[in-house]
Design a protein around this motif. Structure first.
Motif, PDB file in Angstrom:
ATOM      1  N   LYS A  81       0.837  -1.205   0.000  1.00  0.00           N
ATOM      2  CA  LYS A  81       0.000   0.000   0.000  1.00  0.00           C
ATOM      3  C   LYS A  81       0.871   1.254   0.000  1.00  0.00           C
ATOM      4  O   LYS A  81       0.610   2.208  -0.744  1.00  0.00           O
ATOM      5  CB  LYS A  81      -0.913  -0.011   1.231  1.00  0.00           C
ATOM      6  CG  LYS A  81      -1.768   1.218   1.385  1.00  0.00           C
ATOM      7  CD  LYS A  81      -2.577   1.145   2.665  1.00  0.00           C
ATOM      8  CE  LYS A  81      -3.302   2.445   2.921  1.00  0.00           C
ATOM      9  NZ  LYS A  81      -4.014   2.426   4.209  1.00  0.00           N
ATOM     10  N   VAL A  82       1.916   1.257   0.807  1.00  0.00           N
ATOM     11  CA  VAL A  82       2.825   2.404   0.862  1.00  0.00           C
ATOM     12  C   VAL A  82       3.540   2.574  -0.477  1.00  0.00           C
ATOM     13  O   VAL A  82       3.711   3.691  -0.962  1.00  0.00           O
ATOM     14  CB  VAL A  82       3.841   2.257   2.014  1.00  0.00           C
ATOM     15  CG1 VAL A  82       4.851   3.380   2.000  1.00  0.00           C
ATOM     16  CG2 VAL A  82       3.124   2.201   3.343  1.00  0.00           C
ATOM     17  N   LEU A  83       3.932   1.464  -1.089  1.00  0.00           N
ATOM     18  CA  LEU A  83       4.587   1.544  -2.398  1.00  0.00           C
ATOM     19  C   LEU A  83       3.636   2.132  -3.439  1.00  0.00           C
ATOM     20  O   LEU A  83       4.051   2.939  -4.269  1.00  0.00           O
ATOM     21  CB  LEU A  83       5.078   0.169  -2.829  1.00  0.00           C
ATOM     22  CG  LEU A  83       5.781   0.106  -4.185  1.00  0.00           C
ATOM     23  CD1 LEU A  83       7.003   1.017  -4.197  1.00  0.00           C
ATOM     24  CD2 LEU A  83       6.173  -1.325  -4.509  1.00  0.00           C
ATOM     25  N   ARG A  84       2.359   1.759  -3.386  1.00  0.00           N
ATOM     26  CA  ARG A  84       1.383   2.337  -4.314  1.00  0.00           C
ATOM     27  C   ARG A  84       1.253   3.844  -4.107  1.00  0.00           C
ATOM     28  O   ARG A  84       1.115   4.599  -5.077  1.00  0.00           O
ATOM     29  CB  ARG A  84       0.022   1.663  -4.155  1.00  0.00           C
ATOM     30  CG  ARG A  84      -0.092   0.338  -4.847  1.00  0.00           C
ATOM     31  CD  ARG A  84      -1.530  -0.159  -4.927  1.00  0.00           C
ATOM     32  NE  ARG A  84      -2.215  -0.217  -3.651  1.00  0.00           N
ATOM     33  CZ  ARG A  84      -2.175  -1.247  -2.816  1.00  0.00           C
ATOM     34  NH1 ARG A  84      -1.469  -2.305  -3.113  1.00  0.00           N
ATOM     35  NH2 ARG A  84      -2.839  -1.224  -1.679  1.00  0.00           N
ATOM     36  N   ILE A  85       1.317   4.287  -2.857  1.00  0.00           N
ATOM     37  CA  ILE A  85       1.268   5.727  -2.571  1.00  0.00           C
ATOM     38  C   ILE A  85       2.456   6.425  -3.238  1.00  0.00           C
ATOM     39  O   ILE A  85       2.294   7.445  -3.904  1.00  0.00           O
ATOM     40  CB  ILE A  85       1.272   5.987  -1.048  1.00  0.00           C
ATOM     41  CG1 ILE A  85      -0.040   5.527  -0.422  1.00  0.00           C
ATOM     42  CG2 ILE A  85       1.522   7.454  -0.741  1.00  0.00           C
ATOM     43  CD1 ILE A  85      -0.018   5.505   1.101  1.00  0.00           C
ATOM     44  N   ALA A  86       3.637   5.857  -3.069  1.00  0.00           N
ATOM     45  CA  ALA A  86       4.844   6.454  -3.651  1.00  0.00           C
ATOM     46  C   ALA A  86       4.759   6.482  -5.172  1.00  0.00           C
ATOM     47  O   ALA A  86       5.069   7.502  -5.805  1.00  0.00           O
ATOM     48  CB  ALA A  86       6.088   5.689  -3.204  1.00  0.00           C
ATOM     49  N   GLN A  87       4.341   5.394  -5.761  1.00  0.00           N
ATOM     50  CA  GLN A  87       4.269   5.327  -7.221  1.00  0.00           C
ATOM     51  C   GLN A  87       3.207   6.257  -7.781  1.00  0.00           C
ATOM     52  O   GLN A  87       3.413   6.898  -8.816  1.00  0.00           O
ATOM     53  CB  GLN A  87       4.013   3.885  -7.657  1.00  0.00           C
ATOM     54  CG  GLN A  87       5.193   2.987  -7.408  1.00  0.00           C
ATOM     55  CD  GLN A  87       4.890   1.528  -7.691  1.00  0.00           C
ATOM     56  OE1 GLN A  87       3.744   1.090  -7.642  1.00  0.00           O
ATOM     57  NE2 GLN A  87       5.940   0.769  -7.957  1.00  0.00           N
ATOM     58  N   LEU A 102      11.236   9.609  -3.437  1.00  0.00           N
ATOM     59  CA  LEU A 102      10.165   8.835  -2.809  1.00  0.00           C
ATOM     60  C   LEU A 102      10.541   7.365  -2.671  1.00  0.00           C
ATOM     61  O   LEU A 102      10.278   6.743  -1.637  1.00  0.00           O
ATOM     62  CB  LEU A 102       8.868   8.988  -3.590  1.00  0.00           C
ATOM     63  CG  LEU A 102       8.248  10.383  -3.600  1.00  0.00           C
ATOM     64  CD1 LEU A 102       6.997  10.413  -4.460  1.00  0.00           C
ATOM     65  CD2 LEU A 102       7.949  10.852  -2.192  1.00  0.00           C
ATOM     66  N   LEU A 103      11.178   6.806  -3.685  1.00  0.00           N
ATOM     67  CA  LEU A 103      11.566   5.405  -3.604  1.00  0.00           C
ATOM     68  C   LEU A 103      12.699   5.192  -2.602  1.00  0.00           C
ATOM     69  O   LEU A 103      12.730   4.168  -1.906  1.00  0.00           O
ATOM     70  CB  LEU A 103      11.965   4.878  -4.987  1.00  0.00           C
ATOM     71  CG  LEU A 103      10.817   4.712  -5.972  1.00  0.00           C
ATOM     72  CD1 LEU A 103      11.326   4.232  -7.321  1.00  0.00           C
ATOM     73  CD2 LEU A 103       9.759   3.766  -5.442  1.00  0.00           C
ATOM     74  N   LEU A 104      13.622   6.134  -2.517  1.00  0.00           N
ATOM     75  CA  LEU A 104      14.675   6.037  -1.501  1.00  0.00           C
ATOM     76  C   LEU A 104      14.074   6.073  -0.100  1.00  0.00           C
ATOM     77  O   LEU A 104      14.464   5.302   0.778  1.00  0.00           O
ATOM     78  CB  LEU A 104      15.704   7.155  -1.668  1.00  0.00           C
ATOM     79  CG  LEU A 104      16.707   7.001  -2.805  1.00  0.00           C
ATOM     80  CD1 LEU A 104      17.527   8.272  -2.966  1.00  0.00           C
ATOM     81  CD2 LEU A 104      17.619   5.809  -2.582  1.00  0.00           C
ATOM     82  N   HIS A 105      13.111   6.955   0.086  1.00  0.00           N
ATOM     83  CA  HIS A 105      12.439   7.035   1.385  1.00  0.00           C
ATOM     84  C   HIS A 105      11.686   5.735   1.674  1.00  0.00           C
ATOM     85  O   HIS A 105      11.719   5.233   2.805  1.00  0.00           O
ATOM     86  CB  HIS A 105      11.487   8.235   1.419  1.00  0.00           C
ATOM     87  CG  HIS A 105      10.829   8.421   2.736  1.00  0.00           C
ATOM     88  ND1 HIS A 105      11.488   8.883   3.845  1.00  0.00           N
ATOM     89  CD2 HIS A 105       9.553   8.172   3.134  1.00  0.00           C
ATOM     90  CE1 HIS A 105      10.655   8.919   4.872  1.00  0.00           C
ATOM     91  NE2 HIS A 105       9.476   8.495   4.465  1.00  0.00           N
ATOM     92  N   PHE A 106      11.034   5.196   0.662  1.00  0.00           N
ATOM     93  CA  PHE A 106      10.322   3.927   0.828  1.00  0.00           C
ATOM     94  C   PHE A 106      11.283   2.831   1.275  1.00  0.00           C
ATOM     95  O   PHE A 106      10.998   2.089   2.221  1.00  0.00           O
ATOM     96  CB  PHE A 106       9.631   3.528  -0.486  1.00  0.00           C
ATOM     97  CG  PHE A 106       9.058   2.145  -0.458  1.00  0.00           C
ATOM     98  CD1 PHE A 106       7.836   1.900   0.145  1.00  0.00           C
ATOM     99  CD2 PHE A 106       9.742   1.083  -1.021  1.00  0.00           C
ATOM    100  CE1 PHE A 106       7.305   0.620   0.184  1.00  0.00           C
ATOM    101  CE2 PHE A 106       9.223  -0.200  -0.983  1.00  0.00           C
ATOM    102  CZ  PHE A 106       8.008  -0.432  -0.382  1.00  0.00           C
ATOM    103  N   CYS A 107      12.426   2.730   0.609  1.00  0.00           N
ATOM    104  CA  CYS A 107      13.401   1.691   0.954  1.00  0.00           C
ATOM    105  C   CYS A 107      13.973   1.900   2.356  1.00  0.00           C
ATOM    106  O   CYS A 107      14.169   0.932   3.099  1.00  0.00           O
ATOM    107  CB  CYS A 107      14.519   1.648  -0.083  1.00  0.00           C
ATOM    108  SG  CYS A 107      13.990   0.996  -1.680  1.00  0.00           S
ATOM    109  N   GLU A 108      14.225   3.151   2.721  1.00  0.00           N
ATOM    110  CA  GLU A 108      14.722   3.437   4.066  1.00  0.00           C
ATOM    111  C   GLU A 108      13.698   3.029   5.123  1.00  0.00           C
ATOM    112  O   GLU A 108      14.053   2.410   6.134  1.00  0.00           O
ATOM    113  CB  GLU A 108      15.041   4.921   4.220  1.00  0.00           C
ATOM    114  CG  GLU A 108      16.292   5.366   3.536  1.00  0.00           C
ATOM    115  CD  GLU A 108      16.502   6.865   3.622  1.00  0.00           C
ATOM    116  OE1 GLU A 108      15.557   7.601   4.014  1.00  0.00           O
ATOM    117  OE2 GLU A 108      17.602   7.316   3.292  1.00  0.00           O
ATOM    118  N   GLU A 109      12.449   3.380   4.893  1.00  0.00           N
ATOM    119  CA  GLU A 109      11.394   3.034   5.847  1.00  0.00           C
ATOM    120  C   GLU A 109      11.194   1.522   5.908  1.00  0.00           C
ATOM    121  O   GLU A 109      10.983   0.958   6.988  1.00  0.00           O
ATOM    122  CB  GLU A 109      10.082   3.725   5.477  1.00  0.00           C
ATOM    123  CG  GLU A 109      10.078   5.210   5.704  1.00  0.00           C
ATOM    124  CD  GLU A 109       9.974   5.593   7.167  1.00  0.00           C
ATOM    125  OE1 GLU A 109       9.394   4.825   7.960  1.00  0.00           O
ATOM    126  OE2 GLU A 109      10.481   6.662   7.520  1.00  0.00           O
TER     127      GLU A 109
END
Length: 159
Positions: A81-87, A102-109
């Motif tokens: 769900k979070v990945l869909r938000i980023a995309q 956004l993807l870097l933040h996603f991976c960090e989180e």
């Protein structure tokens, strides 16, 4: 990201030139869902991309805090769900730097969660796909921008 009401959008559209309205409508026609979100981005947030990125990062961080680490199935659903938000938000922007941030933040989180990514093949593949996407986007950036994002990317790649 706060979505503007139809009345606010209508008032703002009246103040634009016809060519600008046409361009916005053509871009809007490409998306079937979330048209109001896209129009809100185009009218109110495109001018300040940094603030937009920060608001999306905040939204992503809040969603990551809601992960149920006791049940892997629910954790995977929340991560997707979070990945869909980023995309979704990076698609609205259309700027590679925004997508990378956004993807870097996603991976960090994702790395910071208590879910053991390396022990679950689905999550490991998801994480690695995002790293591959980031790497591909980095190659398309100017060298100065690449060097800005490289240390953060290298740190995430070592995980």
């Amino acid at each position: 990201m706060k979505i503007a009401s139809l009345n606010e959008l209508k008032k703002t559209l009246k103040n634009l030139e016809p060519e600008e309205v046409t361009a916005l409508c053509l871009r809007l026609a490409k998306f079937k869902k979330e048209n109001k979100e896209l129009l809100t981005y185009c009218l109110y947030e495109a001018d300040n991309e940094a603030a937009f990125v920060e608001s999306v990062k905040q939204e992503m961080s809040e969603a990551f805090q809601e992960i149920n680490i006791r049940q892997l199935y629910l954790a995977k659903k929340t991560i997707r769900k979070v990945l869909r938000i980023a995309q979704k938000h990076s698609k609205y922007s259309g700027i590679a730097e925004t997508q990378i941030a956004l993807l870097l933040h996603f991976c960090e989180e994702m790395k910071a969660t208590k879910v053991k990514i390396r022990q679950h093949k689905v999550l490991q593949n998801l994480y690695e796909r995002q790293l591959a996407t980031i790497q591909k986007l980095l190659l398309g950036l100017h060298e100065d921008l690449q060097s800005d994002y490289a240390p953060q990317f290298q740190e995430l790649s070592r995980y």
